[in-house]
Design an enzyme around this catalytic site. Sequence first.
Site, PDB file in Angstrom:
ATOM      1  N   LYS A   1       0.878  -1.289  -0.007  1.00  0.00           N
ATOM      2  CA  LYS A   1      -0.133  -0.078   0.006  1.00  0.00           C
ATOM      3  C   LYS A   1       0.817   1.279   0.038  1.00  0.00           C
ATOM      4  O   LYS A   1       0.491   2.546  -0.470  1.00  0.00           O
ATOM      5  CB  LYS A   1      -0.944   0.018   1.221  1.00  0.00           C
ATOM      6  CG  LYS A   1      -2.142  -0.934   0.702  1.00  0.00           C
ATOM      7  CD  LYS A   1      -3.393  -1.044   1.815  1.00  0.00           C
ATOM      8  CE  LYS A   1      -4.590  -1.724   1.328  1.00  0.00           C
ATOM      9  NZ  LYS A   1      -5.123  -2.440   2.364  1.00  0.00           N
TER      10      LYS A   1
HETATM   11  N1  GLU Z   1      -8.943  -8.259   4.005  1.00  0.00           N
HETATM   12  C1  GLU Z   1      -8.000  -9.112   3.521  1.00  0.00           C
HETATM   13  C2  GLU Z   1      -6.825  -8.138   2.785  1.00  0.00           C
HETATM   14  O1  GLU Z   1      -7.277  -6.894   2.482  1.00  0.00           O
HETATM   15  C3  GLU Z   1      -8.153 -10.122   2.726  1.00  0.00           C
HETATM   16  C4  GLU Z   1      -9.121 -11.154   3.058  1.00  0.00           C
HETATM   17  C5  GLU Z   1      -9.169 -12.427   2.163  1.00  0.00           C
HETATM   18  O2  GLU Z   1      -9.280 -12.441   0.844  1.00  0.00           O
HETATM   19  O3  GLU Z   1      -9.368 -13.427   2.872  1.00  0.00           O
HETATM   20  O4  GLU Z   1      -5.735  -8.452   2.840  1.00  0.00           O
END
Ligand code: GLU
Length: 285
Positions: free
Chosen positions: A257
């Site tokens: 990010k």
């Molecule tokens: N929220 C998780 C992330 O942004 C991804 C979750 C998933 O795809 O299992 O890394």
Amino acid sequence: MGEVVITRFAPSPTGYLHLGHAYSALFSYSAARQGNGGRFLLRLEDIDFTRCRADFEEALLEDLAWLGLEWETPVRRQSEHLDAYVKVAEGLRERGLLYPCFCTRKDILREIELAGGAPHGAEGPLYPGICRELSADEQESRIAAGEEHALRLDLGKALASIGPDALTWHDLGRETITAEPERLGDAVLVRKDIGTSYHLAVVWDDALQGITRVTRGEDLFEATHLHRVLQALLGLPVPEYHHHGLICDAKGQRLAKRDESETLRSLRNGGETPEAIRSRLGFEF
Ligand code: GLU
């Protein structure tokens, strides 16, 4: 006619989406579109209030729409369902499968050093079990004294309660995988700062939303070993998984990010079109 494929993209609004996220979202979207009557869901994994921000969420929705994705509404926001995750954790705790852990990162490192090392798991040294054997009295008195604590899965007890059958899952592009949850050890299922965890919420929500195929980056492959255990403990259906490769920068480093130049925002401001990005990532529609 095959089964209906229901996929999801589940970003956390902790920064601007970059090309790696775009790839993941398009991967999931395309998988649903290829299936007969497939469905694509978007889920906001915004439980970590120490890092998530409303402006990132707004930007994320805008960027995905700009990229050409369409999703069903209402979008599930994990922050609106904290009670549900707390309840799931309480259920596991009542079954004696979670224990409070009062350790700080420093305590854990010190213990590992004293022991001359710890078995290495998928995500670094495994938790050496400092708080696993605390007596019920000690647990209670430390909690009553207001000591902050996380809740960890007692993996030994969890596996004993599941029984001897191997836990497996089908991973597209790989094979049938047998879960090796020892690779994560006694994982934290309830973080001390946010009252739940990614692992608990993701497993619960994927089942609740009827996801039949979990598509996500290879960086989360190891977590699936633990997720499979949670599905067995909670009596949840096991979706198929498709862990995809990660998009790297020119130096071969995985995008993060912090890589401002590859965010969808900056590419868009630089004059890139959604079509060009989709085709650069190998998705034509
Ligand atoms: N929220 C998780 C992330 O942004 C991804 C979750 C998933 O795809 O299992 O890394």
